[in-house]
Write a protein that holds these residues in place. Structure first.
Motif, PDB file in Angstrom:
ATOM      1  N   ARG A 112       0.971   8.155  25.424  1.00  0.00           N
ATOM      2  CA  ARG A 112      -0.201   8.781  24.823  1.00  0.00           C
ATOM      3  C   ARG A 112      -1.513   8.203  25.354  1.00  0.00           C
ATOM      4  O   ARG A 112      -2.589   8.528  24.858  1.00  0.00           O
ATOM      5  CB  ARG A 112      -0.144   8.661  23.294  1.00  0.00           C
ATOM      6  N   ILE A 113      -1.391   7.320  26.359  1.00  0.00           N
ATOM      7  CA  ILE A 113      -2.592   6.720  26.959  1.00  0.00           C
ATOM      8  C   ILE A 113      -2.923   7.449  28.252  1.00  0.00           C
ATOM      9  O   ILE A 113      -2.032   7.817  29.022  1.00  0.00           O
ATOM     10  CB  ILE A 113      -2.370   5.223  27.244  1.00  0.00           C
ATOM     11  N   ALA A 114      -4.205   7.654  28.492  1.00  0.00           N
ATOM     12  CA  ALA A 114      -4.647   8.328  29.716  1.00  0.00           C
ATOM     13  C   ALA A 114      -6.000   7.757  30.130  1.00  0.00           C
ATOM     14  O   ALA A 114      -6.684   7.080  29.341  1.00  0.00           O
ATOM     15  CB  ALA A 114      -4.762   9.836  29.495  1.00  0.00           C
ATOM     16  N   GLN A 115      -6.374   8.033  31.358  1.00  0.00           N
ATOM     17  CA  GLN A 115      -7.710   7.702  31.848  1.00  0.00           C
ATOM     18  C   GLN A 115      -8.437   9.008  32.114  1.00  0.00           C
ATOM     19  O   GLN A 115      -7.833   9.980  32.588  1.00  0.00           O
ATOM     20  CB  GLN A 115      -7.638   6.861  33.121  1.00  0.00           C
ATOM     21  N   ILE A 116      -9.732   9.033  31.796  1.00  0.00           N
ATOM     22  CA  ILE A 116     -10.520  10.234  32.063  1.00  0.00           C
ATOM     23  C   ILE A 116     -10.852  10.283  33.556  1.00  0.00           C
ATOM     24  O   ILE A 116     -11.460   9.368  34.098  1.00  0.00           O
ATOM     25  CB  ILE A 116     -11.823  10.245  31.242  1.00  0.00           C
ATOM     26  N   PHE A 117     -10.426  11.359  34.200  1.00  0.00           N
ATOM     27  CA  PHE A 117     -10.733  11.614  35.603  1.00  0.00           C
ATOM     28  C   PHE A 117     -11.660  12.818  35.687  1.00  0.00           C
ATOM     29  O   PHE A 117     -11.719  13.630  34.768  1.00  0.00           O
ATOM     30  CB  PHE A 117      -9.448  11.919  36.391  1.00  0.00           C
ATOM     31  N   GLN A 118     -12.370  12.915  36.795  1.00  0.00           N
ATOM     32  CA  GLN A 118     -13.149  14.135  37.017  1.00  0.00           C
ATOM     33  C   GLN A 118     -13.055  14.560  38.476  1.00  0.00           C
ATOM     34  O   GLN A 118     -12.926  13.736  39.381  1.00  0.00           O
ATOM     35  CB  GLN A 118     -14.611  13.948  36.611  1.00  0.00           C
TER      36      GLN A 118
END
Length: 799
Positions: free
Chosen positions: A56-62
């Motif tokens: 349930r952990i993620a990093q915000i990418f763009q």
């Protein structure tokens, strides 16, 4: 019955020692390779298993688009935090902003060390579920707090209790230790995070971070999130995708798209191409998984070949047992039992081989894999592995041997048949097809690595040293240190830069210039440098000049690399101006004073990025770049540099990197893959040759009388060698012609991932073919010449 089967199996194996040694040795080697590869694959697939919330952990990418090309990465603007907290927190259980991991200086009493860590918000220890050994998990709630991993705490405090103690961080912050957490294992994304300090300390002390609070164009930060239990990654991504361009219309031209990049993909699927996820290290997992399966298959083929080749030796046994009432299924069980016994012995030897070579493998693969003695799942899988291998290796010989007709065998009229050797020939062809394909693949991988290594990099990395300057103690001392180093004779030139020579830390856009095309969206690698940057790196000036102390106006000057000149469409760039709309004083444009040769700062397998070098008028240098005196040894130079450094910075540990070593790290992953592939290729060839050696021995034994008659009639050693060798050489030749087109197709597809790549040459395939032929000749020749030199009298009188 089972006891009887095992007795007969043991007697047969003990009776034919050479055959048993080849069978057990080949299988053990194949199984050892498969076990080691299996442990490596398991380690890769369980990356980040340390974190209980990993799913349930993620990093915000763009992703952002510049002139039709989309780039993707984790750098995000600081205002995004407020936007998410104000309107989107229903989707998140935790949200934390973070700086980038960097080397920092920690000091307690007389002890000063350098460790890697970051500044992060207080929810991080709970989100990542750090294992707290001392102190409290909510250890970042106060501004001046710091949490250390166990190794760092031991290095700073020894046997003292660190909780409540105050340490200096970069001679800038006084931080109180609030917790000690367990070292994060090496096969996890935060294994190099040796301390965590507070986000508020970072934002309060760094002016540029304060200024970035409302700047949507400054993508200099990281954000990690834990999604709520009632949602999914895809759903949250669909909600936040267009947040940035909705809140900041100025960014709409770059079409910024936000998304969640799940922790489970960070290690294995981290590559993006034009905005799309295109894999990553997962290709190596598949590659080595396939190699392991093929190596085991080659070992099983040896077993099948040798078992069926010796069928006539056991034909009478089968005939007698059938004539006294043995059923075919009993014979099949007997031969499968023998297969199981061989595989069991081989597995035990394979474990010994794994234990012997695991530490060397770990060093080569940069792993810390331990043998899983206490894992029940491993032993259950191993049991299944043994049964599967025994069935795979023994099924064909069992079915083949049990099919003999007792009447033909006992009457002496049994013949294996004209085509009985065809399956063996097909298996030999398969073995060497795999081996030749491995040879070609390994050669091409090494060719690609050497191709990139030999690429001109644009500067001289030999004798170039970098010293990090992150502490406040370095502020305002650049000129002093430069004068001291140059006067010592150990350094012939020195400069400072805002990023290391082998990396790009910042990218900029928002520039205008005369003749800029309508709608052009520039994206330039940006580095702030001091005078003498080009001369300290031996960076060639191809147009104009370098920054000069004789021109005070150079404080508003810029150097471009050759790629940037082409990218911006400038014909005569020297003397032109770039206007930076993001600068505080946009009316003061940057004057282009020179063009430097392209310098590789990112991947050596990729094209050089368009870059600009601006004068460092704000003291943003993060590294000293020292060109050592080539007339003295490196050790002598560095001893002098260290003495001067310690004299001026007694509270800071002396740290440095040789740029050639840092540049060499860019090839580390490919070189490891190449070396491992080479080792596995050699083992695959060895296993294939063991089988070939066994088959040649059997054929020579089978044709002993024929060889004796031929020698009596005048055949030479060469005639006999030719007779025994030519069939095997034909099979290997067929293997080569099958392997070459397959290898070309696979490796050509692999090379397409690299814009800067080697061209496949015919000699690579010819070399592999010649190598395979030589190995075959050497393997076969030993037994062939031995048989040819045997006394024909002995062979003819043993009827």
């Amino acid at each position: 019955m089972l006891k009887n089967y095992l007795k007969i199996a043991w007697r047969n194996l003990a009776k034919n020692k050479a055959y048993t040694a080849i069978n057990v040795g080949g299988l053990a080697l194949g199984m050892a390779v498969t076990l080691i590869i299996g442990l490596w694959v398991e380690d890769e697939l369980t990356h980040n298993k340390y974190f209980t919330n990993k799913d349930r952990i993620a990093q915000i990418f763009q992703s952002q688009t510049f002139n039709g090309e989309t780039g993707t990465g984790p750098a995000i603007p600081r205002p995004l935090e407020k936007a998410f907290r104000d309107g989107y927190m229903d989707n998140f259980e935790n949200l934390v902003m973070s700086s980038w991991n960097n080397s920092q200086y920690l000091k307690y009493g007389e002890t000063s060390i350098s460790r890697t860590g970051n500044f992060i918000q207080r929810e991080a220890p709970d989100m990542f579920d750090l294992k707290i050994l001392k102190g409290e998990k909510d250890g970042l709630r106060e501004v001046n707090s710091i949490m250390l991993n166990e190794s760092t705490a031991n290095a700073l405090f020894g046997d003292e209790d660190p909780i409540g103690k105050t340490i200096e961080l970069n001679s800038q912050y006084d931080m109180m230790v609030t917790a000690v957490y367990e070292d994060i294992p090496v096969n996890n994304s935060f294994s190099e995070t040796e301390f965590m300090s507070t986000w508020d300390a970072y934002t309060n002390s760094q002016e540029w971070v304060k200024n970035a609070e409302n700047s949507w164009g400054n993508n200099s930060f990281q954000m990690f999130v834990q999604i709520a239990d009632n949602t999914s990654m895809d759903r949250v991504t669909s909600i936040i995708r267009n947040v940035k361009k909705e809140l900041d219309p100025d960014t709409e031209e770059f079409n910024p798209q936000l998304f969640l990049f799940p922790m489970k993909d960070w290690h294995l699927r981290s590559n993006f191409e034009n905005g799309k996820q295109v894999g990553g290290r997962i290709k190596y997992v598949w590659l080595f998984g396939i190699i392991g399966a093929f190596v085991l298959l080659l070992a099983c083929i040896n077993f099948m070949n040798l078992s069926t080749a010796r069928s006539e030796k056991r034909a009478k046994e089968v005939g007698i047992r059938k004539s006294i009432g043995s059923q075919r299924n009993q014979l099949i069980n007997q031969f499968l039992g023998e297969s199981f016994l061989v595989v069991l012995f081989a597995f035990l030897i394979a474990i010994l081989l794994v234990l012997v070579f695991l530490s060397g493998f770990n060093e080569l693969a940069r792993k810390e894999i331990l043998f899983p003695w206490g894992e029940v799942n491993f032993w259950l899988i191993s049991l299944g592995f043994i049964l599967f291998t025994a069935l795979l290796a023994g099924s064909y010989p069992a079915l083949y041997l049990s099919s003999f007709r007792p009447v033909d065998v006992l009457k002496g009229t049994f013949k294996a048949g004209k085509h009985s050797s065809l399956p063996r020939k097909i298996l030999v062809v398969f073995q060497f097809t795999v081996s030749v394909a491995f040879i070609i693949g390994t050669v091409i991988v090494m060719q690609q690595i050497n191709h990139a290594k030999n690429r001109p990099i644009g500067y001289d990395r030999e004798g170039l040293v970098q010293i990090p300057t992150f502490s406040q103690d370095f502020t305002g001392k650049y000129e002093l240190m430069r004068n001291e180093f140059l006067a010592s004779g150990a350094v012939v030139e020195m400069s400072a830069s805002s990023s290391p020579t082998t990396r790009i830390w910042s990218n900029r856009s928002g520039y205008t210039w005369e003749g800029k095309p309508e709608g052009f969206q520039e994206d330039l690698a940006w580095t702030a440098v001091t005078h003498e940057y080009a001369s300290s790196l031996n960076l060639k000036i191809v147009q104009g000049r370098d920054f000069s102390r004789e021109f005070p106006s150079d404080s508003s000057a810029v150097l471009l690399n050759e790629t940037a000149v082409k990218y911006l469409g400038l014909e005569n760039p020297v003397g032109m101006f770039l206007k930076d709309d993001a600068e505080e004083d946009p009316d003061e444009p940057l004057k282009i004073i020179g063009v430097v040769e392209d310098m590789i700062a990112q991947s050596p397998y990729e094209p050089v990025k368009q870059g600009m070098y601006v004068f460092d008028k704000y003291g943003m240098g993060a590294y000293y770049n020292l060109r050592l005196n080539p007339k003295q040894s490196a050790s002598q130079n560095m001893a002098i540099v260290e003495r001067i450094f310690v004299e001026h910075f007694p509270n800071i540990p002396f740290q440095f990197d040789f740029v050639d070593e840092q540049y060499g790290e860019k090839f580390a992953a490919e070189e490891r893959i190449g070396r491992l592939s080479g080792i596995f290729t050699a083992l695959a060839i060895l296993i294939s040759c063991l089988g070939l050696f066994g088959l040649t021995s059997f054929v020579a034994e089978q044709r002993t009388k024929e060889i004796g008659v031929r020698k009596v009639l005048g055949a030479s050693v060469f005639n006999v060698w030719n007779m025994l060798s030519r069939d095997f050489l034909k099979l290997v030749t067929i293997s080569c012609f099958i392997a070459m087109p397959i290898s070309y197709y696979v490796m050509n597809g692999w090379l397409q991932e690299y814009p800067y790549r080697v061209i496949l040459k015919w000699w690579i395939f010819a070399l592999a073919m010649i190598g395979a032929m030589l190995v075959t000749v050497l393997t076969v020749s030993f037994q062939a010449i031995r048989a040819a030199k045997a006394n024909p009298v002995k062979s003819l009188r043993t009827e």
